[in-house]
Scaffold this motif. Sequence first.
Motif, PDB file in Angstrom:
ATOM      1  N   VAL A  60       0.888  -1.159   0.000  1.00 54.43           N
ATOM      2  CA  VAL A  60       0.000   0.000   0.000  1.00 54.43           C
ATOM      3  C   VAL A  60       0.922   1.204   0.000  1.00 54.43           C
ATOM      4  N   ALA A  61       0.753   2.109  -0.941  1.00 52.20           N
ATOM      5  CA  ALA A  61       1.715   3.201  -1.068  1.00 52.20           C
ATOM      6  C   ALA A  61       1.051   4.489  -1.518  1.00 52.20           C
ATOM      7  N   ALA A  62       1.730   5.576  -1.232  1.00 48.09           N
ATOM      8  CA  ALA A  62       1.331   6.883  -1.753  1.00 48.09           C
ATOM      9  C   ALA A  62       2.592   7.660  -2.061  1.00 48.09           C
ATOM     10  N   TRP A  63       2.590   8.358  -3.187  1.00 49.27           N
ATOM     11  CA  TRP A  63       3.738   9.197  -3.499  1.00 49.27           C
ATOM     12  C   TRP A  63       3.275  10.607  -3.776  1.00 49.27           C
ATOM     13  N   LEU A  64       4.225  11.535  -3.569  1.00 54.21           N
ATOM     14  CA  LEU A  64       3.979  12.954  -3.798  1.00 54.21           C
ATOM     15  C   LEU A  64       5.162  13.501  -4.574  1.00 54.21           C
ATOM     16  N   GLY A  65       4.888  14.304  -5.576  1.00 52.86           N
ATOM     17  CA  GLY A  65       5.953  14.994  -6.277  1.00 52.86           C
ATOM     18  C   GLY A  65       6.510  16.102  -5.394  1.00 52.86           C
ATOM     19  N   ILE A  66       7.701  16.577  -5.745  1.00 50.02           N
ATOM     20  CA  ILE A  66       8.349  17.640  -4.979  1.00 50.02           C
ATOM     21  C   ILE A  66       8.462  18.869  -5.864  1.00 50.02           C
ATOM     22  N   GLU A  67       7.978  19.992  -5.358  1.00 47.94           N
ATOM     23  CA  GLU A  67       8.090  21.262  -6.071  1.00 47.94           C
ATOM     24  C   GLU A  67       9.019  22.181  -5.289  1.00 47.94           C
ATOM     25  N   GLY A  68       9.835  22.940  -6.018  1.00 47.48           N
ATOM     26  CA  GLY A  68      10.797  23.833  -5.376  1.00 47.48           C
ATOM     27  C   GLY A  68      12.181  23.591  -5.918  1.00 47.48           C
ATOM     28  N   GLY A  69      13.178  23.527  -5.046  1.00 42.60           N
ATOM     29  CA  GLY A  69      14.565  23.388  -5.480  1.00 42.60           C
ATOM     30  C   GLY A  69      14.960  21.989  -5.907  1.00 42.60           C
ATOM     31  N   ILE A 112       1.081  14.280   5.398  1.00 39.09           N
ATOM     32  CA  ILE A 112       1.635  14.793   6.658  1.00 39.09           C
ATOM     33  C   ILE A 112       3.110  14.422   6.786  1.00 39.09           C
ATOM     34  N   VAL A 113       3.429  13.162   6.455  1.00 42.69           N
ATOM     35  CA  VAL A 113       4.810  12.677   6.535  1.00 42.69           C
ATOM     36  C   VAL A 113       5.706  13.426   5.549  1.00 42.69           C
ATOM     37  N   ALA A 114       5.240  13.586   4.305  1.00 38.86           N
ATOM     38  CA  ALA A 114       6.030  14.275   3.277  1.00 38.86           C
ATOM     39  C   ALA A 114       6.233  15.740   3.622  1.00 38.86           C
ATOM     40  N   SER A 115       5.194  16.387   4.112  1.00 42.97           N
ATOM     41  CA  SER A 115       5.304  17.812   4.473  1.00 42.97           C
ATOM     42  C   SER A 115       6.340  18.013   5.563  1.00 42.97           C
ATOM     43  N   ALA A 116       6.351  17.123   6.562  1.00 40.47           N
ATOM     44  CA  ALA A 116       7.330  17.223   7.647  1.00 40.47           C
ATOM     45  C   ALA A 116       8.740  17.004   7.127  1.00 40.47           C
ATOM     46  N   CYS A 117       8.907  15.995   6.273  1.00 35.68           N
ATOM     47  CA  CYS A 117      10.222  15.674   5.715  1.00 35.68           C
ATOM     48  C   CYS A 117      10.755  16.827   4.867  1.00 35.68           C
ATOM     49  N   LEU A 118       9.926  17.337   3.955  1.00 37.27           N
ATOM     50  CA  LEU A 118      10.372  18.388   3.042  1.00 37.27           C
ATOM     51  C   LEU A 118      10.579  19.718   3.762  1.00 37.27           C
ATOM     52  N   SER A 119       9.781  19.966   4.783  1.00 36.81           N
ATOM     53  CA  SER A 119       9.962  21.190   5.567  1.00 36.81           C
ATOM     54  C   SER A 119      11.327  21.180   6.267  1.00 36.81           C
ATOM     55  N   ALA A 120      11.692  20.027   6.832  1.00 36.96           N
ATOM     56  CA  ALA A 120      12.997  19.909   7.499  1.00 36.96           C
ATOM     57  C   ALA A 120      14.132  20.063   6.490  1.00 36.96           C
ATOM     58  N   MET A 121      13.984  19.439   5.320  1.00 34.31           N
ATOM     59  CA  MET A 121      15.020  19.552   4.290  1.00 34.31           C
ATOM     60  C   MET A 121      15.101  20.984   3.770  1.00 34.31           C
ATOM     61  N   GLY A 122      13.960  21.651   3.695  1.00 34.43           N
ATOM     62  CA  GLY A 122      13.938  23.041   3.247  1.00 34.43           C
ATOM     63  C   GLY A 122      14.680  23.962   4.207  1.00 34.43           C
ATOM     64  N   GLY A 126      17.560  25.997   2.643  1.00 33.16           N
ATOM     65  CA  GLY A 126      17.078  27.332   2.288  1.00 33.16           C
ATOM     66  C   GLY A 126      16.091  27.318   1.137  1.00 33.16           C
ATOM     67  N   TRP A 127      15.756  26.131   0.631  1.00 32.55           N
ATOM     68  CA  TRP A 127      14.766  26.011  -0.432  1.00 32.55           C
ATOM     69  C   TRP A 127      13.372  25.883   0.163  1.00 32.55           C
TER      70      TRP A 127
END
Length: 196
Positions: A60-69, A112-122, A126-127
């Motif tokens: 069972v999976a879900a993926w999200l594209g990444i927008e930004g840097g 929720i998981v992706a938003s937390a991960c990408l926010s930390a990486m951002g 600085g992206w």
Amino acid sequence: MPSDAQLDALREVANIGCGHAANALSRLMGGRKVDLSIPRVVLTRPSDAAGLLGGDAPVVAAWLGIEGGLRGVLLLALPQEDGNALEALLLNGQPAIHQVERDSVVAETANIVASACLSAMGRLTGWRLVPTVPTVRRGSADGVVSDAVGQVEGDASRVVVLEARFLATAAPPVGGQLLLVLERDSIRDLLARLGV
């Protein structure tokens, strides 16, 4: 192939991003402890990436594209039994009657998981990194990874996968994987931003 210093930098980014993702998953699951493996970095052909999820095993999976840097996808994947356990847990033990309801739980968890991960990486880079709307898939790991990697723009003849496994101390336990699949130019940009 990235140098040892570059691999260490990528692992550290994945460790921080996935750590925030695990914390978000823990909050979502009522504060249950979520253990996370040390992320590994894999340079692979898209056709070989499915092996990271177990080949033809049902997931069972879900993926999200990444927008930004960065250009790539973030994939949350769980073995079928773990996916069912997560759905039951987040629906307070009530069985989901409709497939739409079950998919909604998986999509919201991935968001929720992706938003937390990408926010930390951002914050590290600085992206401003933003996830797209989740796509939920059920089926073989081969098919899911193939479809997810197919969304990666640019040179996807070789992709870099930052992979971490997680296990939540629920009853029954819920485990799965987080895969961050990045296009090669994005990896170069990320390493340059990190100064390695």
